[in-house]
Design a protein around this motif. Structure first.
Motif, PDB file in Angstrom:
ATOM      1  N   MET A   1       0.844  -1.172   0.000  1.00 16.43           N
ATOM      2  CA  MET A   1       0.000   0.000   0.000  1.00 16.43           C
ATOM      3  C   MET A   1       0.888   1.233   0.000  1.00 16.43           C
ATOM      4  SD  MET A   1      -2.743   1.251   2.840  1.00 16.43           S
ATOM      5  CE  MET A   1      -1.792   2.426   3.766  1.00 16.43           C
ATOM      6  N   HIS A   2       0.559   2.172  -0.833  1.00 11.80           N
ATOM      7  CA  HIS A   2       1.275   3.441  -0.887  1.00 11.80           C
ATOM      8  C   HIS A   2       0.257   4.565  -0.743  1.00 11.80           C
ATOM      9  CE1 HIS A   2       4.227   6.424  -1.990  1.00 11.80           C
ATOM     10  NE2 HIS A   2       3.342   6.942  -2.818  1.00 11.80           N
ATOM     11  N   ALA A   3       0.573   5.524   0.098  1.00 13.20           N
ATOM     12  CA  ALA A   3      -0.309   6.675   0.288  1.00 13.20           C
ATOM     13  C   ALA A   3       0.538   7.940   0.339  1.00 13.20           C
ATOM     14  CB  ALA A   3      -1.109   6.531   1.576  1.00 13.20           C
ATOM     15  N   GLU A   4      -0.087   9.046  -0.015  1.00 10.40           N
ATOM     16  CA  GLU A   4       0.560  10.350   0.031  1.00 10.40           C
ATOM     17  C   GLU A   4      -0.276  11.291   0.882  1.00 10.40           C
ATOM     18  OE1 GLU A   4       1.018  11.692  -3.966  1.00 10.40           O
ATOM     19  OE2 GLU A   4       2.325  10.026  -4.526  1.00 10.40           O
ATOM     20  N   VAL A   5       0.343  12.385   1.303  1.00 12.11           N
ATOM     21  CA  VAL A   5      -0.368  13.385   2.100  1.00 12.11           C
ATOM     22  C   VAL A   5      -1.617  13.840   1.339  1.00 12.11           C
ATOM     23  CG1 VAL A   5      -0.223  15.699   3.085  1.00 12.11           C
ATOM     24  CG2 VAL A   5       1.729  14.147   3.259  1.00 12.11           C
ATOM     25  N   GLY A   6      -2.741  13.835   2.029  1.00  9.75           N
ATOM     26  CA  GLY A   6      -4.010  14.230   1.429  1.00  9.75           C
ATOM     27  C   GLY A   6      -4.883  13.057   1.019  1.00  9.75           C
ATOM     28  N   ASP A   7      -4.298  11.854   0.931  1.00 11.88           N
ATOM     29  CA  ASP A   7      -5.088  10.679   0.568  1.00 11.88           C
ATOM     30  C   ASP A   7      -6.020  10.300   1.712  1.00 11.88           C
ATOM     31  OD1 ASP A   7      -3.755  10.557  -1.817  1.00 11.88           O
ATOM     32  OD2 ASP A   7      -2.579   8.767  -1.326  1.00 11.88           O
ATOM     33  N   LYS A   8      -7.161   9.721   1.348  1.00 13.82           N
ATOM     34  CA  LYS A   8      -8.129   9.251   2.337  1.00 13.82           C
ATOM     35  C   LYS A   8      -7.815   7.799   2.670  1.00 13.82           C
ATOM     36  CE  LYS A   8     -13.007   8.683   3.212  1.00 13.82           C
ATOM     37  NZ  LYS A   8     -14.063   9.591   3.505  1.00 13.82           N
ATOM     38  N   VAL A   9      -7.812   7.482   3.954  1.00 15.14           N
ATOM     39  CA  VAL A   9      -7.530   6.137   4.434  1.00 15.14           C
ATOM     40  C   VAL A   9      -8.773   5.599   5.125  1.00 15.14           C
ATOM     41  CG1 VAL A   9      -6.144   4.799   6.061  1.00 15.14           C
ATOM     42  CG2 VAL A   9      -5.082   6.604   4.727  1.00 15.14           C
ATOM     43  N   VAL A  10      -9.116   4.350   4.832  1.00 15.69           N
ATOM     44  CA  VAL A  10     -10.219   3.679   5.503  1.00 15.69           C
ATOM     45  C   VAL A  10      -9.662   2.451   6.206  1.00 15.69           C
ATOM     46  CG1 VAL A  10     -12.456   2.539   5.244  1.00 15.69           C
ATOM     47  CG2 VAL A  10     -11.855   4.452   3.746  1.00 15.69           C
ATOM     48  N   VAL A  11      -9.832   2.412   7.528  1.00 18.04           N
ATOM     49  CA  VAL A  11      -9.436   1.252   8.323  1.00 18.04           C
ATOM     50  C   VAL A  11     -10.715   0.469   8.578  1.00 18.04           C
ATOM     51  CG1 VAL A  11      -8.374   0.432  10.454  1.00 18.04           C
ATOM     52  CG2 VAL A  11      -7.548   2.547   9.373  1.00 18.04           C
ATOM     53  N   HIS A  12     -10.809  -0.698   7.968  1.00 28.37           N
ATOM     54  CA  HIS A  12     -12.019  -1.517   8.057  1.00 28.37           C
ATOM     55  C   HIS A  12     -12.071  -2.227   9.407  1.00 28.37           C
ATOM     56  CE1 HIS A  12     -12.763  -0.777   3.832  1.00 28.37           C
ATOM     57  NE2 HIS A  12     -11.477  -1.035   3.613  1.00 28.37           N
ATOM     58  N   GLY A  13     -13.271  -2.302   9.977  1.00 30.93           N
ATOM     59  CA  GLY A  13     -13.469  -3.005  11.236  1.00 30.93           C
ATOM     60  C   GLY A  13     -13.108  -4.465  11.094  1.00 30.93           C
ATOM     61  N   ARG A  14     -12.413  -5.016  12.090  1.00 23.38           N
ATOM     62  CA  ARG A  14     -11.937  -6.395  11.982  1.00 23.38           C
ATOM     63  C   ARG A  14     -12.858  -7.402  12.655  1.00 23.38           C
ATOM     64  NH1 ARG A  14      -5.738  -6.589  13.405  1.00 23.38           N
ATOM     65  NH2 ARG A  14      -6.512  -5.868  15.404  1.00 23.38           N
ATOM     66  N   THR A  15     -13.886  -6.926  13.347  1.00 25.49           N
ATOM     67  CA  THR A  15     -14.845  -7.834  13.957  1.00 25.49           C
ATOM     68  C   THR A  15     -16.252  -7.403  13.570  1.00 25.49           C
ATOM     69  OG1 THR A  15     -14.904  -6.519  15.985  1.00 25.49           O
ATOM     70  CG2 THR A  15     -13.346  -8.342  15.934  1.00 25.49           C
ATOM     71  N   VAL A  16     -17.171  -8.329  13.645  1.00 25.24           N
ATOM     72  CA  VAL A  16     -18.559  -8.042  13.294  1.00 25.24           C
ATOM     73  C   VAL A  16     -19.092  -6.938  14.200  1.00 25.24           C
ATOM     74  CG1 VAL A  16     -20.895  -8.989  13.193  1.00 25.24           C
ATOM     75  CG2 VAL A  16     -18.959 -10.379  12.470  1.00 25.24           C
ATOM     76  N   GLY A  17     -19.719  -5.928  13.589  1.00 26.63           N
ATOM     77  CA  GLY A  17     -20.304  -4.835  14.346  1.00 26.63           C
ATOM     78  C   GLY A  17     -19.365  -3.668  14.586  1.00 26.63           C
ATOM     79  N   THR A  18     -18.095  -3.812  14.205  1.00 27.79           N
ATOM     80  CA  THR A  18     -17.137  -2.719  14.373  1.00 27.79           C
ATOM     81  C   THR A  18     -17.171  -1.836  13.132  1.00 27.79           C
ATOM     82  OG1 THR A  18     -15.703  -4.130  15.702  1.00 27.79           O
ATOM     83  CG2 THR A  18     -14.730  -2.121  14.823  1.00 27.79           C
ATOM     84  N   ALA A  19     -17.364  -0.554  13.317  1.00 30.16           N
ATOM     85  CA  ALA A  19     -17.470   0.384  12.195  1.00 30.16           C
ATOM     86  C   ALA A  19     -16.097   0.667  11.579  1.00 30.16           C
ATOM     87  CB  ALA A  19     -18.083   1.697  12.672  1.00 30.16           C
ATOM     88  N   ASP A  20     -16.115   1.010  10.299  1.00 30.47           N
ATOM     89  CA  ASP A  20     -14.904   1.457   9.626  1.00 30.47           C
ATOM     90  C   ASP A  20     -14.531   2.836  10.150  1.00 30.47           C
ATOM     91  OD1 ASP A  20     -15.133  -0.832   8.123  1.00 30.47           O
ATOM     92  OD2 ASP A  20     -15.737   0.189   6.281  1.00 30.47           O
TER      93      ASP A  20
ATOM     94  N   VAL B   1      -6.840   2.727   0.617  1.00 30.14           N
ATOM     95  CA  VAL B   1      -6.489   4.113   0.354  1.00 30.14           C
ATOM     96  C   VAL B   1      -7.239   4.602  -0.868  1.00 30.14           C
ATOM     97  CG1 VAL B   1      -4.619   5.674  -0.308  1.00 30.14           C
ATOM     98  CG2 VAL B   1      -4.184   3.864   1.318  1.00 30.14           C
ATOM     99  N   GLU B   2      -7.764   5.822  -0.786  1.00 25.79           N
ATOM    100  CA  GLU B   2      -8.366   6.502  -1.932  1.00 25.79           C
ATOM    101  C   GLU B   2      -7.508   7.722  -2.214  1.00 25.79           C
ATOM    102  OE1 GLU B   2     -12.432   7.427  -1.119  1.00 25.79           O
ATOM    103  OE2 GLU B   2     -12.851   5.425  -0.380  1.00 25.79           O
ATOM    104  N   SER B   3      -6.915   7.775  -3.393  1.00 20.71           N
ATOM    105  CA  SER B   3      -6.025   8.865  -3.751  1.00 20.71           C
ATOM    106  C   SER B   3      -6.766  10.193  -3.783  1.00 20.71           C
ATOM    107  CB  SER B   3      -5.404   8.599  -5.114  1.00 20.71           C
ATOM    108  OG  SER B   3      -4.633   9.693  -5.533  1.00 20.71           O
ATOM    109  N   HIS B   4      -6.125  11.264  -3.303  1.00 18.61           N
ATOM    110  CA  HIS B   4      -6.747  12.588  -3.322  1.00 18.61           C
ATOM    111  C   HIS B   4      -6.800  13.145  -4.738  1.00 18.61           C
ATOM    112  CE1 HIS B   4      -2.473  13.716  -3.152  1.00 18.61           C
ATOM    113  NE2 HIS B   4      -2.826  14.873  -3.651  1.00 18.61           N
TER     114      HIS B   4
END
Length: 60
Positions: free
Chosen positions: A1-20, A55-58
């Motif tokens: 994974m490569h990200a740059e300043v300004g990119d949007k990052v999503v950390v997905h929940g690792r257990t059922v019911g945990t929000a991203d 990662v979603e590029s800006h």
């Protein structure tokens, strides 16, 4: 994974019911992480790339 300043990052929940968690990269400390991310709730944390992170590029 490569990200740059300004990119949007999503950390997905690792257990059922945990929000991203969504945030924006404010500092890249290496070519492939870790990244200092400011989450939507204002909290800042180091994020180390893994299978639960996307990662979603800006430029998009």
């Amino acid at each position: 994974m490569h990200a740059e300043v300004g990119d949007k990052v999503v950390v997905h929940g690792r257990t059922v019911g945990t929000a991203d968690r969504c945030g924006t990269v404010v500092e890249a400390r290496g070519a492939d992480g870790p990244y200092l991310v400011r989450f939507d709730d204002g909290h800042e944390s180091l994020v180390f790339p893994g299978p639960d992170v996307s990662v979603e590029s800006h430029a998009s």
